[in-house]
Every structure is written in structure tokens, then in C-alpha cells.
Design an enzyme around this catalytic site. Structure first.
Site, PDB file in Angstrom:
ATOM      1  N   GLU A   1      37.648  67.655 -54.736  1.00  0.00           N
ATOM      2  CA  GLU A   1      38.157  69.029 -54.672  1.00  0.00           C
ATOM      3  C   GLU A   1      39.604  69.115 -54.218  1.00  0.00           C
ATOM      4  O   GLU A   1      40.328  70.021 -54.600  1.00  0.00           O
ATOM      5  CB  GLU A   1      37.267  69.888 -53.769  1.00  0.00           C
ATOM      6  CG  GLU A   1      35.908  70.232 -54.362  1.00  0.00           C
ATOM      7  CD  GLU A   1      34.853  69.170 -54.102  1.00  0.00           C
ATOM      8  OE1 GLU A   1      35.208  68.093 -53.592  1.00  0.00           O
ATOM      9  OE2 GLU A   1      33.673  69.416 -54.415  1.00  0.00           O
TER      10      GLU A   1
ATOM     11  N   PHE B   1      21.519  74.283 -46.414  1.00  0.00           N
ATOM     12  CA  PHE B   1      22.085  73.101 -47.067  1.00  0.00           C
ATOM     13  C   PHE B   1      23.422  73.452 -47.715  1.00  0.00           C
ATOM     14  O   PHE B   1      23.535  74.453 -48.415  1.00  0.00           O
ATOM     15  CB  PHE B   1      21.111  72.560 -48.124  1.00  0.00           C
ATOM     16  CG  PHE B   1      21.668  71.381 -48.868  1.00  0.00           C
ATOM     17  CD1 PHE B   1      21.949  70.193 -48.206  1.00  0.00           C
ATOM     18  CD2 PHE B   1      21.942  71.459 -50.223  1.00  0.00           C
ATOM     19  CE1 PHE B   1      22.478  69.108 -48.879  1.00  0.00           C
ATOM     20  CE2 PHE B   1      22.477  70.376 -50.905  1.00  0.00           C
ATOM     21  CZ  PHE B   1      22.746  69.194 -50.227  1.00  0.00           C
ATOM     22  N   GLN B   2      24.414  72.643 -47.455  1.00  0.00           N
ATOM     23  CA  GLN B   2      25.783  72.848 -47.959  1.00  0.00           C
ATOM     24  C   GLN B   2      26.345  74.218 -47.570  1.00  0.00           C
ATOM     25  O   GLN B   2      27.093  74.821 -48.319  1.00  0.00           O
ATOM     26  CB  GLN B   2      25.846  72.628 -49.476  1.00  0.00           C
ATOM     27  CG  GLN B   2      25.620  71.155 -49.829  1.00  0.00           C
ATOM     28  CD  GLN B   2      26.047  70.796 -51.243  1.00  0.00           C
ATOM     29  OE1 GLN B   2      26.036  71.624 -52.148  1.00  0.00           O
ATOM     30  NE2 GLN B   2      26.451  69.545 -51.436  1.00  0.00           N
TER      31      GLN B   2
ATOM     32  N   LYS C   1      25.551  82.689 -53.823  1.00  0.00           N
ATOM     33  CA  LYS C   1      24.886  82.434 -55.095  1.00  0.00           C
ATOM     34  C   LYS C   1      24.110  83.648 -55.605  1.00  0.00           C
ATOM     35  O   LYS C   1      24.083  83.915 -56.806  1.00  0.00           O
ATOM     36  CB  LYS C   1      23.949  81.227 -54.939  1.00  0.00           C
ATOM     37  CG  LYS C   1      23.594  80.579 -56.268  1.00  0.00           C
ATOM     38  CD  LYS C   1      22.826  79.278 -56.065  1.00  0.00           C
ATOM     39  CE  LYS C   1      22.518  78.627 -57.408  1.00  0.00           C
ATOM     40  NZ  LYS C   1      21.725  77.394 -57.241  1.00  0.00           N
TER      41      LYS C   1
ATOM     42  N   MET D   1      58.015  55.212 -44.955  1.00  0.00           N
ATOM     43  CA  MET D   1      58.673  56.127 -44.014  1.00  0.00           C
ATOM     44  C   MET D   1      58.151  55.890 -42.593  1.00  0.00           C
ATOM     45  O   MET D   1      58.915  55.951 -41.626  1.00  0.00           O
ATOM     46  CB  MET D   1      58.441  57.581 -44.450  1.00  0.00           C
ATOM     47  CG  MET D   1      59.332  58.577 -43.738  1.00  0.00           C
ATOM     48  SD  MET D   1      61.096  58.288 -44.022  1.00  0.00           S
ATOM     49  CE  MET D   1      61.411  59.347 -45.427  1.00  0.00           C
TER      50      MET D   1
END
Lengths: 187, 584
Positions: B52, B114-115, B164, B482
Site C-alpha cells: 500500500e 479482524f483488520q 463495509k 548520506m
């Protein structure tokens, strides 16, 4: 009116250029913030203060316009003029914020806070508590044989003074609302 | 006009109505209804990323290269938390994004489902605004508002969290109409400030334009007006990392980038100027160096669409809140109506001084021996591609990024994609994918370091799947260059965890994904190898083995002023004191 359209005047300033912006003196300012009354809006305002390291001395919030879905948040904060300007500008940037007013610089305003004091004691202390409450125009809203609950309204300084006097007499607990403030005048 | 449809269909319909053609995303349980709708239409292309974070950076690259709003779609919980770095990156660089995240159904919110994650809570400080939509009735308007907020004023990322059950439920869809949003940032500048600016332009003896990403964000018209103003006044111009391309690098008045690794002449001119005109930049600490020694004798003008940028860091003498294009149009109008005046004699002297600084030749280096100097690699890449009008460059973060900014020239806006504010390693590769989606036939090159590139290397799968011919130009020094440079200068050459002991064989890595790999280590082979990369019709990993201990100069060390730049190795001994070393 956004934070940046603050009218210039003798006691007020634009968001940037009239006061000595980079002075080091800490000032105490009262800000009135009109926000859309939606979930999370208070978290946005508080998150701004904690995320950018600004101070909150007190904060009150309640819906003030039910049909317009607007809440008013009154924040008392301290900081240098530059920090105060940043706070008003950053608040103005939050999407659900409609208006930001720095009441301290926009002109005269009235500030009130409400507090409840529980004072317990017997004998002479009870009499003294009532006498002081009368001087401060505090009302008794609950009483037992050994305690009072006083309600007092005033500026934060007045409430501080009342607390200082009540402490030796038997102050058990207090609850304060934080400051609510309005600009003086017809508008 | 309204029609009944499910929340999931509304998302797709709203995207179509907002003119979106490309969405970067990754499916999961809480966004399945939306993916089902995406499957059943052909108006919007969905690009399946591999992580993502890649989706958000790709959307950023797409947005910056096309000037449109970037769109990403992620699932709940880990999908949303993986998006956080990208959102923060977009917030810091003011990139307009609309990100959709799935959420567990409304009746399960708060149950540690969940999630489940508190996505609006987590993303509140890293978005310009976000919404949790609990009612399908409100979904279409919220999406339209999201596009409005993302793109207006100072642009930024917004997130719409959609449970959802809200995706499954049906309600009336509302098409975008004349916006009723109260969110209307000021775009016209205050005429008083504009007139003050013009008066300052007329009398300045040592003026400089200091421009930033705000010019690019304001759109092509802003760059056009900037060019007219710069060429008309004959003032020198420098730019931040974010603003490269707004004024052409081939233009007569261009000094080069300023800041920590900016050019000597740019920083000296900033320090010594008497009028600094900041257009759409924000006095970032990479630009100012030591604040109390920043351009001590100049009158400072600041044009910015975000009121909170003004006086945030540097005290401004003339502040103009407004959109760059609107303000510049008015500045030009007023300046022309007052007779196009400048102090010619003063300017001639100023340019002579600048010419003197230029003779320092601060970017000079010598390519000798059998090891490729990284500067040489970037310069050859520039030489072999700069004629291409359709060239887009993205970068990762680190030394290679600074070298690309120093040695490459950009003649147009929206051609340079780099993570400026947040400094996100792993930005460049997915960003190059987003750019290529926006410009399928263009030459898109990601100038990278091997360490940054590995942070989002999984996106090679995306590039191959969608046949995106993105060129990954990796300057491989087997170091976090760097970090290593700072350890050398500030931490007694103790190279703590700044080199890679187990790098992959990049050619084999490319081949494992079905892409082309090229490895080059001999300076004599470099040009041919670059040409081979450019000629290949498909994604290429270009593994350029370079000098391992090269430092990036010029450098304004932490806690120092613009006129205290380090120009090369010889000057680095003990220059950064303990006070400076606490700064990053």
C-alpha cells in the site's frame, strides 16, 4: 470571516504585521473557534495543539447552533506573539473550522468561568466559608451538616482567589468549566 | 440528478464524475464490494501495486506529473496503516490525493474486529482532512467534498474511510454540483501587499526570487507568469528542491537550486540580497540554515496560499496570502501599469557579483581512473536524455537525490518528482510507476540509491505486470551514502550500520521479475550502458557501481549560515560544532 480577515484597528491587528511578531514575551490569549459539529473535530483541534507543542490552559466546547451544526470551542492559551499567530493560522487551516477569533487582540471581551467547590468543616469554619462565599457571590447548591457545595461564576482570576481562600478552610474538591468568552459590543 | 445505487458503486461513479482515470490500490476484505464494482466497468484503470505504501507514492507521482488529483484504494487495518508514510509524504509536499480505505462494518467498529484499525484517528495528523462515512446517503457528497478539499488552497492528501456495510447499502447518488462547501481558501492576494511588493521590485539593488513547490502546485499558468516576471524584471532566480522546473534551468536568470546542498552562487545571493521574493516556498530548515544568520539584510516578501506558512519560521516584511498564479498576475499588472521599472544600474552590479560567485564552479569534480564518480553518472544521464521533451525524473532520498537536483536541468514544471519534506526513502520507484501511468509514452527515470530503492523494490512486480518501461537508475555505492557522509563529518568516521553487507545481484533480481538488468562499473562503458537502458522497451534496473566514499558538496553544515558553505573535502575538518550536530 477567517482568522486572516481580522479587522485592523487600534487594539487589534492583522494576523501578521502590526504587533511585534517576534517578541519573546509570553502572552495569554483567549481564542474562540467556531467549528462544524462533526465527529472528531475536537480531536483535530487538540491534536494540533499537542502535535505542534502549543499550550492549552483551558478549553471548553459545546454546540451553539443546532440548526447550523456549529460548536464553539473557547481556548485559553499562552505563547509568544509569533506562536499565538501560528496557532490562529493553524486553527484556520483545519477544514471543519469556520472561524477563528483571537478575542484578546480583536477588542474587549468578557470572560466567565463556572466552578463548583466542595468545602467541608464544622463550627467557625462553616460560618467563615459562608461569609466568604457571600463576598464572592457564590451560591450554595448543596449542603450537609459538614459540607457545602458552592457554585461560583467569574473570571478565572476570581475563581483562583476564591480557591485560595477556601483551601485553609476545608476545600475538598473543585470542578471548573474552563473559560467561555464573547466579544463585547453589538456585533 | 439522483439514482439509487450501492455505496460501492457510488465510489466508482463518483470517481468517474470527478474525471479520475487511474486508481492505485490493493484489495482486501473490507473493500471487496468496491473491487467488485471496479471489475465491472472500463472507465477507470486499477493498478495493482505490491504494497500500500507503493500505491500512495504511485498516486503521488501520478498527481505531480499530471497536475490531477491522485487516487488510491486500500483495505482496512494493515492496508490503511501501510498508507500512513505515503500520506505523510503527500502532506509535507502538498500533493493532492484522495485515498479510500475500507473499514469493518459500522456495527463492529470499536470491537477490535479482524483488520480493524482506527483509520481516521491514525491518519488525522497525516492528512489534510479525513472522513469516516457511516451513512451511504452521505457517501457521494463526501467523496466530492474530498476532491474539493484535496485540490483547493494548499493541496494535500485526504482520506475517506468506508465501512463495509456502507459499501453494500443502497442510497441516492448525488452528482458533483456547484460546491456548497464552506471550505474556500483565499486565492486572490491583498492588493496592498502586491503594491508594496511592486514598489520594492522597482528600487531593489540586489533582488532574488526564491521559488518553491507552490508555483508548481498552482498550475502551468503560475510557471508561465513566473517566467514573464523573472524575464521582465531581469532578477536572478533560485528554487527549492520542490520547485525545480517552474523556471527553466536553461533560462538566463537561473542560478540553480539553493539550500543545504544548493549551489554556491544561489546561497551567497540569498545571503547578500536586499530583496527576497519568496513565491510558494516555506523557509524550510534545509533552506534557511541558521535562522538568526539567514539573509540578514534583506526585505522579505512571502507569497503563499497557506496563511500558516507566513511568519512561521522567518519574519516577513510583506506577506501576500493567495494562490501563486492569481498573485503573480496581479503583480505583473501593477508592475506594468507603473512603468515596468527596475534599478538597472544596481542590477548590473548585482549580476557582476553573481558572475564572480559562479567562477567558484562549486559543482566541479574530476572523473578519473576506473571508478565511476556518481556525479559523472548523473551528468552523463543528463547529457544523454535532456533533449527528450518527454523526460520525467523521480528520485529516492539521499546523496543521489541531491546530485540529480544539482546536475540535471528541468525546463518545465511537473517533470521532477522527489520526496522533499518528509525525505521518504522508497518514494522514487513507485512514484515513477505513477508517472508512467499518467504519461505512458514518456521517458520515466528514477534516479536512485541502492538502499532507498530496496525499500520498495517489490513494485518491480507492478512495473512488469503493467509493462511500464520505467528506468531504475541506481547509483550503487553499497552504502547509505548520506548517512555515511554525516557519520564521517559528525560522528568521528564511525560508520554505524550505514553499509549493506548483503546486496542482491540487481541484474539477476531484474531477471527474476522478468525485467532487464544492466550492470556497469567502468566509466568507459557508461554511455553505451545508458543508451542500452534507454533503448529497451520495458522496465530496466540499471546497477551503476560508483565510488563508495563520495561526499555531496556544496554543503551548508547544520547550524551554519548560507555563507559558511563547505565546497569540498578539504574544508570539512571540525566544522560542525556540538550545537550543530543535534540538528538533523
Amino acid at each position: 470571516m477567517s482568522a486572516l480577515n481580522i479587522k485592523k484597528g487600534s487594539t487589534s491587528h492583522s494576523a501578521y504585521n502590526l504587533r511585534p511578531t517576534f517578541s519573546d514575551t509570553e502572552e495569554r490569549h483567549t481564542l474562540a473557534v467556531l467549528v462544524e459539529n462533526e465527529p472528531g473535530v475536537l480531536a483535530r483541534v487538540i491534536g494540533l495543539f499537542s502535535g505542534r507543542g502549543y499550550n492549552i490552559e483551558s478549553l471548553t466546547v459545546a454546540e451553539v447552533d443546532h440548526t447550523g451544526h456549529l460548536s464553539r470551542i473557547t481556548i485559553v492559551t499562552t505563547g509568544t506573539p509569533q506562536v499565538i499567530n501560528q496557532i490562529t493560522a493553524q486553527l484556520g487551516r483545519i477544514v471543519p473550522v469556520h472561524e477563528v477569533h483571537d478575542l484578546t487582540v480583536e477588542g474587549h471581551s468578557v470572560e466567565r468561568e463556572l466552578a463548583l467547590f466542595k468545602v467541608s468543616g464544622k463550627g467557625e469554619d462553616r460560618v467563615e466559608a459562608l461569609r466568604l462565599a457571600d463576598v464572592f457571590r457564590a451560591r450554595v447548591v448543596d449542603s450537609t451538616l459538614e459540607s457545602f457545595v458552592f457554585e461560583i461564576t467569574g473570571t478565572p482570576e476570581k475563581i483562583d482567589a476564591f480557591a485560595d481562600l477556601m483551601r485553609p478552610i476545608g476545600l475538598v474538591e473543585m470542578a471548573r468549566t474552563g473559560v467561555a468568552a464573547l466579544a463585547r459590543g453589538a456585533k | 440528478m439522483s439514482a439509487q445505487m450501492t455505496g460501492a458503486k457510488m465510489v466508482v461513479q463518483a470517481l468517474i464524475d470527478q474525471g479520475v482515470d487511474t486508481v492505485f490500490g490493493y484489495p482486501g476484505g473490507a473493500v471487496l464490494p468496491i473491487y467488485d464494482e471496479v471489475f465491472q466497468q472500463n472507465s477507470i484503470r486499477h493498478v495493482l501495486v505490491r504494497h500500500e505504501q507503493g500505491a500512495i507514492h504511485a498516486a503521488e507521482g501520478y498527481a505531480r506529473a499530471t497536475g490531477k488529483v491522485g487516487v488510491a484504494l486500500v483495505t482496512s487495518g494493515p492496508g490503511a496503516t501501510n498508507a500512513v508514510t505515503g500520506l505523510t509524504d503527500a502532506l509535507m509536499d502538498s500533493i493532492p490525493l484522495v485515498v479510500f480505505s475500507g473499514q469493518v462494518p459500522t456495527f463492529m467498529i470499536g470491537s477490535d474486529a479482524f483488520q480493524e484499525a482506527d483509520t481516521v484517528g491514525i491518519t488525522r495528523p497525516c492528512t489534510k482532512h479525513n472522513w469516516l462515512v457511516k451513512d451511504t446517503e452521505k457517501l457521494s457528497n463526501t467523496i466530492h467534498e474530498a476532491f474539493h478539499v484535496a485540490a483547493s488552497g494548499r493541496p494535500g492528501p485526504v482520506l475517506v474511510d468506508i465501512p463495509k456495510d456502507v459499501q453494500f447499502a443502497a442510497a441516492d447518488y448525488t452528482a458533483p454540483r456547484a460546491m456548497t462547501s464552506h471550505y474556500r481558501p483565499q486565492v486572490k492576494g491583498d492588493i496592498e501587499g502586491i503594491t508594496d511588493l511592486v514598489k520594492a521590485i522597482e528600487t531593489a539593488k540586489k533582488p532574488i526570487f526564491y521559488t518553491g513547490g507552490g508555483v508548481i502546485n498552482s498550475g502551468p499558468a503560475a510557471s508561465q507568469l513566473l517566467r514573464e516576471l523573472v524575464d521582465g524584471t531581469g532578477f536572478p532566480i533560485t528554487s527549492t528542491l520542490m520547485g525545480l522546473g517552474a523556471y527553466p534551468a536553461s533560462g538566463d536568470n537561473w542560478l540553480g537550486m539553493l539550500g543545504m546542498h544548493g549551489l554556491y552562487e544561489s546561497n551567497m545571493a540569498m545571503h547578500d540580497c536586499d530583496l527576497m521574493i519568496n513565491i510558494g516556498a516555506r523557509f524550510d530548515d534545509r533552506i534557511t540554515g541558521r535562522i538568526d544568520a539567514f539573509s540578514p539584510n534583506s526585505k522579505k516578501v512571502h507569497i503563499d496560499v497557506d496563511p500558516s506558512s507566513i511568519n512561521k519560521v522567518i519574519r516577513t516584511d510583506i506577506a501576500i496570502v493567495g494562490d501563486v498564479a492569481h498573485v503573480l498576475e496581479d503583480v505583473l499588472k501593477v508592475w506594468k501599469s507603473r512603468g515596468r521599472k527596475t534599478d538597472r544600474a544596481g542590477l548590473d552590479e548585482w549580476w557582476a557579483q553573481i558572475a564572480d560567485w559562479k567562477t567558484v564552479n562549486c559543482l566541479a569534480y574530476t572523473q578519473e581512473g576506473k571508478t565511476i564518480r556518481p556525479q559523472y553518472a548523473v551528468e552523463r544521464l543528463e547529457a544523454l536524455t535532456k533533449h527528450r521533451k518527454d523526460r520525467f525524473i523521480s528520485t529516492e532520498v539521499g546523496q543521489h537525490q541531491m546530485w540529480a537536483a544539482q546536475y540535471m536541468g528541468f525546463d518545465d514544471p511537473n517533470r521532477w518528482m522527489t520526496s522533499g519534506g518528509l525525505g521518504t526513502m522508497g518514494y522514487g520507484f513507485p512514484a515513477s510507476i505513477g508517472v508512467q501511468m499518467g504519461h505512458p509514452d514518456a521517458l520515466v527515470i528514477n534516479v536512485a540509491g541502492e538502499a532507498s530503492w530496496l525499500m520498495n523494490m517489490q513494485e518491480l512486480g507492478t512495473a512488469v505486470q503493467y509493462r511500464l518501461p520505467v528506468k531504475q537508475f541506481i547509483l550503487n555505492n553499497e552504502r547509505l551514502g548520506m548517512v555515511r557522509q554525516w557519520q564521517e563529518l559528525l560522528h568521528g568516521e564511525r560508520y554505524s550500520s550505514s553499509w549493506s553487507e548483503a546486496l542482491p545481484d540487481f541484474v539477476k533480481l531484474a531477471e527474476a521479475f522478468g525485467a532487464k538488468g544492466i550492470c556497469v562499473s567502468d566509466p568507459d562503458d557508461l554511455d553505451d550502458a545508458i543508451m542500452e537502458m534507454l533503448d529497451h522497451d520495458g522496465p530496466v534496473i540499471f546497477d551503476c557501481l560508483v565510488e563508495k566514499h563520495e561526499n555531496c558538496f556544496p554543503m551548508i553544515p547544520s547550524g551554519k549560515a548560507h555563507n559558511e558553505m563547505l565546497l569540498g573535502e578539504a574544508e570539512t575538518q571540525g566544522v560542525i560544532d556540538s550545537k550543530g550536530s543535534v540538528l538533523v
